[in-house]
Design a protein around this motif. Structure first.
Motif, PDB file in Angstrom:
ATOM      1  N   THR A 207      44.683   4.136 -23.018  1.00 16.88           N
ATOM      2  CA  THR A 207      44.156   5.159 -22.113  1.00 16.88           C
ATOM      3  C   THR A 207      44.073   6.536 -22.775  1.00 16.88           C
ATOM      4  O   THR A 207      43.158   7.314 -22.483  1.00 16.88           O
ATOM      5  N   MET A 208      44.996   6.843 -23.701  1.00 18.70           N
ATOM      6  CA  MET A 208      44.944   8.138 -24.378  1.00 18.70           C
ATOM      7  C   MET A 208      43.720   8.230 -25.294  1.00 18.70           C
ATOM      8  O   MET A 208      43.090   9.290 -25.401  1.00 18.70           O
ATOM      9  N   GLY A 209      43.382   7.127 -25.937  1.00 12.06           N
ATOM     10  CA  GLY A 209      42.192   7.118 -26.791  1.00 12.06           C
ATOM     11  C   GLY A 209      40.919   7.289 -25.993  1.00 12.06           C
ATOM     12  O   GLY A 209      40.010   8.045 -26.374  1.00 12.06           O
ATOM     13  N   MET A 210      40.833   6.585 -24.859  1.00 10.10           N
ATOM     14  CA  MET A 210      39.650   6.715 -24.007  1.00 10.10           C
ATOM     15  C   MET A 210      39.510   8.137 -23.487  1.00 10.10           C
ATOM     16  O   MET A 210      38.407   8.670 -23.397  1.00 10.10           O
ATOM     17  N   ARG A 211      40.656   8.756 -23.139  1.00 11.29           N
ATOM     18  CA  ARG A 211      40.575  10.096 -22.567  1.00 11.29           C
ATOM     19  C   ARG A 211      40.050  11.100 -23.583  1.00 11.29           C
ATOM     20  O   ARG A 211      39.285  11.999 -23.243  1.00 11.29           O
ATOM     21  N   SER A 212      40.460  10.958 -24.837  1.00 12.81           N
ATOM     22  CA  SER A 212      39.982  11.879 -25.869  1.00 12.81           C
ATOM     23  C   SER A 212      38.484  11.738 -26.082  1.00 12.81           C
ATOM     24  O   SER A 212      37.758  12.730 -26.195  1.00 12.81           O
ATOM     25  N   ALA A 215      36.599  13.099 -22.907  1.00 10.81           N
ATOM     26  CA  ALA A 215      36.694  14.559 -22.785  1.00 10.81           C
ATOM     27  C   ALA A 215      35.726  15.244 -23.736  1.00 10.81           C
ATOM     28  O   ALA A 215      35.055  16.224 -23.372  1.00 10.81           O
ATOM     29  N   MET A 216      35.651  14.758 -24.969  1.00  9.43           N
ATOM     30  CA  MET A 216      34.737  15.369 -25.940  1.00  9.43           C
ATOM     31  C   MET A 216      33.282  15.186 -25.512  1.00  9.43           C
ATOM     32  O   MET A 216      32.446  16.065 -25.725  1.00  9.43           O
ATOM     33  N   CYS A 217      32.966  14.060 -24.880  1.00  7.33           N
ATOM     34  CA  CYS A 217      31.599  13.857 -24.402  1.00  7.33           C
ATOM     35  C   CYS A 217      31.249  14.855 -23.305  1.00  7.33           C
ATOM     36  O   CYS A 217      30.212  15.511 -23.358  1.00  7.33           O
ATOM     37  N   VAL A 218      32.126  14.972 -22.309  1.00  8.37           N
ATOM     38  CA  VAL A 218      31.869  15.896 -21.193  1.00  8.37           C
ATOM     39  C   VAL A 218      31.670  17.322 -21.688  1.00  8.37           C
ATOM     40  O   VAL A 218      30.846  18.075 -21.152  1.00  8.37           O
ATOM     41  N   LEU A 219      32.402  17.696 -22.744  1.00  9.78           N
ATOM     42  CA  LEU A 219      32.368  19.074 -23.252  1.00  9.78           C
ATOM     43  C   LEU A 219      31.421  19.257 -24.431  1.00  9.78           C
ATOM     44  O   LEU A 219      31.388  20.331 -25.032  1.00  9.78           O
ATOM     45  N   ASN A 220      30.646  18.207 -24.744  1.00 14.37           N
ATOM     46  CA  ASN A 220      29.803  18.236 -25.952  1.00 14.37           C
ATOM     47  C   ASN A 220      30.626  18.621 -27.178  1.00 14.37           C
ATOM     48  O   ASN A 220      30.205  19.385 -28.042  1.00 14.37           O
TER      49      ASN A 220
END
Length: 512
Positions: A207-212, A215-220
């Protein structure tokens, strides 16, 4: 919002901004999107449909990221599992999820080929000539653009398998709503901003890998791949790519800051760090503050099932504190009952230790385990998720984790939390790591046994015993009665210590 749309929005905002870095290659959002669309159209032609499971046994690499986004656009369920699972656990996950597609690389080929499938999936190999077709063939046969399949927010987006320390892994299906809400919470709780960058070191089956990644996608933002952990290489990437955020388990911070090149590395761009998955010692927290000097440093307490429980961003004042409930959460402490008899109404008085339970009605919360109604009934009762963790609130309403119900020791009639003893031992300057378990004893019921990974090989049993005996935060009755020195501690695929394996070493020497 479904994750395929999240990705398409990111592409439309900044198509030519760097999305992914692998080795010396840099890929823009637009370039990643083209490969994703080609994969999606190819898999659609192969018959991959909405809600089908796409299983992946890959390291963190570009192909894994692209397969994830292609699966989201198809409305299928991304199902990654660790290549470090035992053959028995791998077989279990395959039987449990019944994948339509299995994607593998050379390191995972043996596990895939040795498995028995009730219905043979489509095999996609990373290397040319592997599988029914190779990843490159899949990309080549696809077309661009691709119109995403209609996906509802409540559809399952991913299924992660919990790497429990007992029993078979449990499949945790998480919806698009779960993943989107958890990602927004992660961004807020870690103070991330547009165009931040991170090191993709936590595996995508976690889950920590997916979150990273999300998050980077949402924030470009920029997601820099680190497929195999090596602290020296990680330091090089942090400096070269001007990484601004890290989200890792404590052990990786320890190895990063203990590396011989750490003191010479330029970490000035690294402003936001967070950890989860295990407690972090006060000594390591202090070292992170001193060496990295982050503007934001957060302890994240949560799980695969419900991403956020609590967070603490005041670790300079309260090291080790789990903090207050996340932005979507409600938290209670109830009477601990290993048999599962507690209810959400059995709250403990203020200041007392209780089992931590989390409301299961938030947007971050899963609805139940895959094919495991028995486990679901045990974990979720009256819309509350029973974590099995023990905690207590301080006078400010901040949560502290004190152990697990099934790890609690009873010695001479006194309840002893392993974490309480481990924190004291880990604060000794000659100790790298410490784990405490119980050993059956005719006189005391159980005695406290400490497994020590020395930082200094000269450390002695007598030295540690005196340290515990005179420590202000540990009563004399709770100090270990036996010490065993080990080179390393057994861990599962997510880095959690497997305490049951340590019990096999209880016949050793070094009684205090």
């Amino acid at each position: 919002m479904n994750l395929g749309t999240v990705f398409d929005c990111a592409v439309s905002r900044y198509p030519f901004h760097v999305a992914l870095v692998e080795n010396n290659e840099r890929y823009t959002f637009d370039e990643i999107n083209e490969e994703v669309n080609r994969l999606a159209t190819s898999m659609l032609k192969l018959g991959v449909a909405r809600r089908d499971r796409v299983m992946m046994l890959l390291k963190n690499r570009k192909e894994a990221v692209c397969m994830f986004w292609a699966t989201q656009k198809l409305g299928a369920i991304f199902t990654p599992i660790s290549m470090r699972l035992s053959p028995e656990d791998t077989q279990y996950c395959i039987n449990d999820s019944e994948p339509k597609v299995v994607v593998y690389e050379s390191n995972s080929r043996r596990a895939v080929m040795a498995a028995k499938f009730s219905e043979r999936p489509i095999f996609i190999g990373l290397e040319q000539g592997e599988g029914d077709l190779s990843y490159a063939d899949l990309v080549k046969r696809g077309t661009h653009p691709f119109e995403s399949v209609g996906v509802d927010d409540e559809d399952i987006a991913i299924m992660l398998y919990t790497s429990g320390t007992t029993g078979f892994p449990k499949g945790v299906p998480r919806s698009h709503k779960n993943e989107y809400a958890s990602t927004i919470a992660h961004i807020i709780q870690n103070s991330y901003a547009t165009f931040d960058s991170t090191l993709g070191v936590m595996p995508l089956y976690h889950t920590m890998g997916m979150r990273s990644l999300l998050a980077m996608c949402v924030l470009n933002g920029k997601y820099v791949l680190a497929p195999s952990w090596d602290p020296h290489s990680a330091l090089t990437l942090i400096e070269k790519e001007r990484i601004s955020c890290l989200y890792m388990i404590p052990r990786l911070y320890h190895e990063l800051l203990e590396d011989s090149s750490s003191s010479q590395s330029d970490l000035s761009a690294l402003k936001k760090i967070g950890y989860a998955g295990a407690p972090m010692s006060e000594a390591l927290i202090t070292k992170c503050f001193q060496r990295i000097q982050p503007k934001h440093f957060v302890n994240h307490y949560g799980s695969t099932e419900i991403y956020t429980f609590t967070t603490c961003s005041t670790l300079d004042k309260k090291p080790g504190c789990a903090g207050k409930p996340g932005i979507h959460q409600r938290v209670k402490l109830v009477t601990p009952d290993p048999s599962g008899g507690s209810t959400p109404q059995d709250e403990v008085p203020a200041g007392q230790v209780g089992e931590i339970i989390i409301h299961a009605g938030s947007d971050e919360a899963f609805k139940g385990y895959w094919n495991r109604p028995d486990a679901t009934r045990k974990a979720i009762r009256n819309q509350w998720y029973f974590t099995g963790d023990l905690g207590k609130f301080d006078e400010d309403g901040d949560l502290y984790i004190v152990g697990r119900i099934d790890d609690m020791l009873i010695s001479g009639g006194e309840n002893i939390s392993p974490i309480e003893v481990e924190k004291v031992l880990s604060s000794h300057p000659k100790v790298a790591e410490a784990v405490v378990i119980g050993q059956e004893d005719d006189r005391w019921g159980q005695i406290v046994v400490a497994f020590i990974v020395p930082l200094d090989p000269a450390v002695t049993v007598q030295e540690l015993d005196q340290y515990c005996k005179h420590h202000a935060k540990l009563s004399n009755t709770k100090r270990p009665r036996k010490y065993l020195f080990v080179d390393e501690l057994p861990r599962n695929a997510s880095g959690k210590i497997i305490r049951r394996e340590l019990s096999n070493g209880l016949t050793g020497r070094n009684d205090a």
